[in-house]
Write a protein that holds these residues in place. Sequence first.
Motif, PDB file in Angstrom:
ATOM      1  N   PHE A 129      38.011  44.274   0.447  1.00 51.78           N
ATOM      2  CA  PHE A 129      37.078  43.145   0.389  1.00 51.78           C
ATOM      3  C   PHE A 129      36.874  42.475   1.745  1.00 51.78           C
ATOM      4  O   PHE A 129      35.766  42.088   2.094  1.00 51.78           O
ATOM      5  N   TRP A 130      37.942  42.339   2.526  1.00 49.96           N
ATOM      6  CA  TRP A 130      37.815  41.630   3.805  1.00 49.96           C
ATOM      7  C   TRP A 130      36.902  42.375   4.782  1.00 49.96           C
ATOM      8  O   TRP A 130      36.395  41.799   5.741  1.00 49.96           O
ATOM      9  N   LYS A 131      36.671  43.659   4.512  1.00 50.97           N
ATOM     10  CA  LYS A 131      35.791  44.442   5.392  1.00 50.97           C
ATOM     11  C   LYS A 131      34.311  44.175   5.111  1.00 50.97           C
ATOM     12  O   LYS A 131      33.438  44.592   5.870  1.00 50.97           O
ATOM     13  N   LEU A 132      34.015  43.499   3.988  1.00 53.72           N
ATOM     14  CA  LEU A 132      32.632  43.219   3.629  1.00 53.72           C
ATOM     15  C   LEU A 132      32.122  41.995   4.396  1.00 53.72           C
ATOM     16  O   LEU A 132      31.898  40.934   3.849  1.00 53.72           O
ATOM     17  N   ASP A 133      31.930  42.164   5.683  1.00 55.69           N
ATOM     18  CA  ASP A 133      31.441  41.058   6.515  1.00 55.69           C
ATOM     19  C   ASP A 133      29.968  41.292   6.860  1.00 55.69           C
ATOM     20  O   ASP A 133      29.298  42.110   6.235  1.00 55.69           O
ATOM     21  N   ASP A 134      29.467  40.591   7.873  1.00 57.70           N
ATOM     22  CA  ASP A 134      28.046  40.681   8.224  1.00 57.70           C
ATOM     23  C   ASP A 134      27.602  42.076   8.667  1.00 57.70           C
ATOM     24  O   ASP A 134      26.407  42.365   8.687  1.00 57.70           O
ATOM     25  N   THR A 135      28.557  42.934   9.030  1.00 60.25           N
ATOM     26  CA  THR A 135      28.174  44.283   9.493  1.00 60.25           C
ATOM     27  C   THR A 135      27.495  45.089   8.380  1.00 60.25           C
ATOM     28  O   THR A 135      26.761  46.029   8.669  1.00 60.25           O
ATOM     29  N   ILE A 136      27.718  44.710   7.135  1.00 59.26           N
ATOM     30  CA  ILE A 136      27.083  45.437   6.029  1.00 59.26           C
ATOM     31  C   ILE A 136      25.563  45.286   6.087  1.00 59.26           C
ATOM     32  O   ILE A 136      24.813  46.192   5.730  1.00 59.26           O
ATOM     33  N   VAL A 137      25.106  44.133   6.574  1.00 62.79           N
ATOM     34  CA  VAL A 137      23.663  43.906   6.705  1.00 62.79           C
ATOM     35  C   VAL A 137      23.093  44.863   7.750  1.00 62.79           C
ATOM     36  O   VAL A 137      22.039  45.468   7.560  1.00 62.79           O
ATOM     37  N   LYS A 138      23.809  45.026   8.863  1.00 64.19           N
ATOM     38  CA  LYS A 138      23.375  45.949   9.932  1.00 64.19           C
ATOM     39  C   LYS A 138      23.388  47.382   9.411  1.00 64.19           C
ATOM     40  O   LYS A 138      22.504  48.177   9.744  1.00 64.19           O
ATOM     41  N   SER A 139      24.384  47.716   8.600  1.00 63.67           N
ATOM     42  CA  SER A 139      24.463  49.067   8.026  1.00 63.67           C
ATOM     43  C   SER A 139      23.240  49.367   7.170  1.00 63.67           C
ATOM     44  O   SER A 139      22.682  50.461   7.221  1.00 63.67           O
ATOM     45  N   ILE A 140      22.826  48.375   6.374  1.00 60.61           N
ATOM     46  CA  ILE A 140      21.643  48.550   5.521  1.00 60.61           C
ATOM     47  C   ILE A 140      20.402  48.693   6.399  1.00 60.61           C
ATOM     48  O   ILE A 140      19.561  49.570   6.181  1.00 60.61           O
ATOM     49  N   GLU A 141      20.315  47.830   7.402  1.00 56.97           N
ATOM     50  CA  GLU A 141      19.137  47.768   8.269  1.00 56.97           C
ATOM     51  C   GLU A 141      18.911  49.060   9.054  1.00 56.97           C
ATOM     52  O   GLU A 141      17.775  49.472   9.291  1.00 56.97           O
ATOM     53  N   THR A 142      19.988  49.700   9.476  1.00 51.91           N
ATOM     54  CA  THR A 142      19.877  50.882  10.343  1.00 51.91           C
ATOM     55  C   THR A 142      20.029  52.197   9.591  1.00 51.91           C
ATOM     56  O   THR A 142      19.953  53.262  10.189  1.00 51.91           O
ATOM     57  N   ALA A 143      20.262  52.129   8.287  1.00 46.09           N
ATOM     58  CA  ALA A 143      20.471  53.353   7.502  1.00 46.09           C
ATOM     59  C   ALA A 143      19.181  54.168   7.409  1.00 46.09           C
ATOM     60  O   ALA A 143      18.108  53.615   7.166  1.00 46.09           O
ATOM     61  N   PRO A 144      19.277  55.478   7.608  1.00 43.62           N
ATOM     62  CA  PRO A 144      18.078  56.333   7.524  1.00 43.62           C
ATOM     63  C   PRO A 144      17.726  56.712   6.082  1.00 43.62           C
ATOM     64  O   PRO A 144      16.682  57.284   5.823  1.00 43.62           O
ATOM     65  N   ASN A 145      18.599  56.383   5.136  1.00 47.57           N
ATOM     66  CA  ASN A 145      18.439  56.830   3.756  1.00 47.57           C
ATOM     67  C   ASN A 145      17.305  56.141   3.015  1.00 47.57           C
ATOM     68  O   ASN A 145      17.114  54.945   3.139  1.00 47.57           O
ATOM     69  N   ASP A 146      16.580  56.930   2.224  1.00 54.95           N
ATOM     70  CA  ASP A 146      15.516  56.372   1.385  1.00 54.95           C
ATOM     71  C   ASP A 146      16.096  55.496   0.272  1.00 54.95           C
ATOM     72  O   ASP A 146      15.425  54.607  -0.240  1.00 54.95           O
ATOM     73  N   GLU A 147      17.359  55.779  -0.109  1.00 61.45           N
ATOM     74  CA  GLU A 147      17.997  55.008  -1.185  1.00 61.45           C
ATOM     75  C   GLU A 147      18.120  53.524  -0.823  1.00 61.45           C
ATOM     76  O   GLU A 147      18.211  52.679  -1.704  1.00 61.45           O
ATOM     77  N   LEU A 148      18.144  53.233   0.476  1.00 60.49           N
ATOM     78  CA  LEU A 148      18.308  51.845   0.925  1.00 60.49           C
ATOM     79  C   LEU A 148      16.990  51.217   1.375  1.00 60.49           C
ATOM     80  O   LEU A 148      16.984  50.142   1.968  1.00 60.49           O
ATOM     81  N   LYS A 149      15.874  51.883   1.064  1.00 63.40           N
ATOM     82  CA  LYS A 149      14.572  51.408   1.538  1.00 63.40           C
ATOM     83  C   LYS A 149      14.259  49.979   1.071  1.00 63.40           C
ATOM     84  O   LYS A 149      13.861  49.122   1.857  1.00 63.40           O
ATOM     85  N   LYS A 150      14.457  49.716  -0.228  1.00 62.83           N
ATOM     86  CA  LYS A 150      14.148  48.376  -0.762  1.00 62.83           C
ATOM     87  C   LYS A 150      15.032  47.310  -0.118  1.00 62.83           C
ATOM     88  O   LYS A 150      14.562  46.239   0.261  1.00 62.83           O
ATOM     89  N   ALA A 151      16.330  47.615  -0.012  1.00 62.17           N
ATOM     90  CA  ALA A 151      17.269  46.666   0.593  1.00 62.17           C
ATOM     91  C   ALA A 151      16.900  46.403   2.045  1.00 62.17           C
ATOM     92  O   ALA A 151      16.926  45.258   2.517  1.00 62.17           O
ATOM     93  N   LYS A 152      16.519  47.462   2.744  1.00 64.31           N
ATOM     94  CA  LYS A 152      16.150  47.350   4.163  1.00 64.31           C
ATOM     95  C   LYS A 152      14.900  46.477   4.326  1.00 64.31           C
ATOM     96  O   LYS A 152      14.812  45.648   5.235  1.00 64.31           O
ATOM     97  N   GLU A 153      13.936  46.650   3.436  1.00 62.76           N
ATOM     98  CA  GLU A 153      12.707  45.851   3.492  1.00 62.76           C
ATOM     99  C   GLU A 153      13.002  44.357   3.319  1.00 62.76           C
ATOM    100  O   GLU A 153      12.397  43.516   3.986  1.00 62.76           O
ATOM    101  N   ILE A 154      13.942  44.039   2.435  1.00 65.38           N
ATOM    102  CA  ILE A 154      14.300  42.631   2.222  1.00 65.38           C
ATOM    103  C   ILE A 154      14.945  42.055   3.483  1.00 65.38           C
ATOM    104  O   ILE A 154      14.613  40.958   3.917  1.00 65.38           O
TER     105      ILE A 154
END
Length: 202
Positions: A129-154
Amino acid sequence: EMIVASSDVSTAEGVKEKRFLYDIVANGRNGIDVDKFDYIDRDCRACGIGSNFQHWRLLEGMRVMGDEICYPAKDYLSIHKLFTTRADLHRTVYTHAKVKAVELMLVDALVEANEYLGISLHADDPEDFWKLDDTIVKSIETAPNDELKKAKEIIQRIRRRELYKFCNQYSVPKDKLDHFKNITAQDIVCSQITSKVLLKEE
């Protein structure tokens, strides 16, 4: 245990002995705890809000008496400032419309990303749990996967300041709460009586 032991829902077994230890992090008895000292100081500084609450004064004067953390009577002003500063932060920062919009958008982005990233699987394990910091937002933002497209758009909408708009709110009286348990988007849309901009279900 240190977080929930002082609350009404506590099941901590160690509370019977040295109960005052459980009031340090989250004090359910009077609300004076180091968690508040930390976030009030940090949030005032981050938001540029002046604060004359001095937590060190309380830390220096505190003593344990009768298995409870106590403060000298002369420090009553410091305790008063603690709660007035917290009330000011709630009024001007935490419940601000734009802050709430970003908060709701982040939640939506994390919910969208959860199935692919398994975020909720880490909620029950402190080591993960302690690893779930702000870097998760960057992970979503920079992910090339189509599965994260909606999350990335938000997330990108947040970056562009295209925030959710506040439409309206309705305070439900406590005695009527049972009638408002399963409200759907369709219920809200069908209840509109304005001739201005109409909400759509989505």
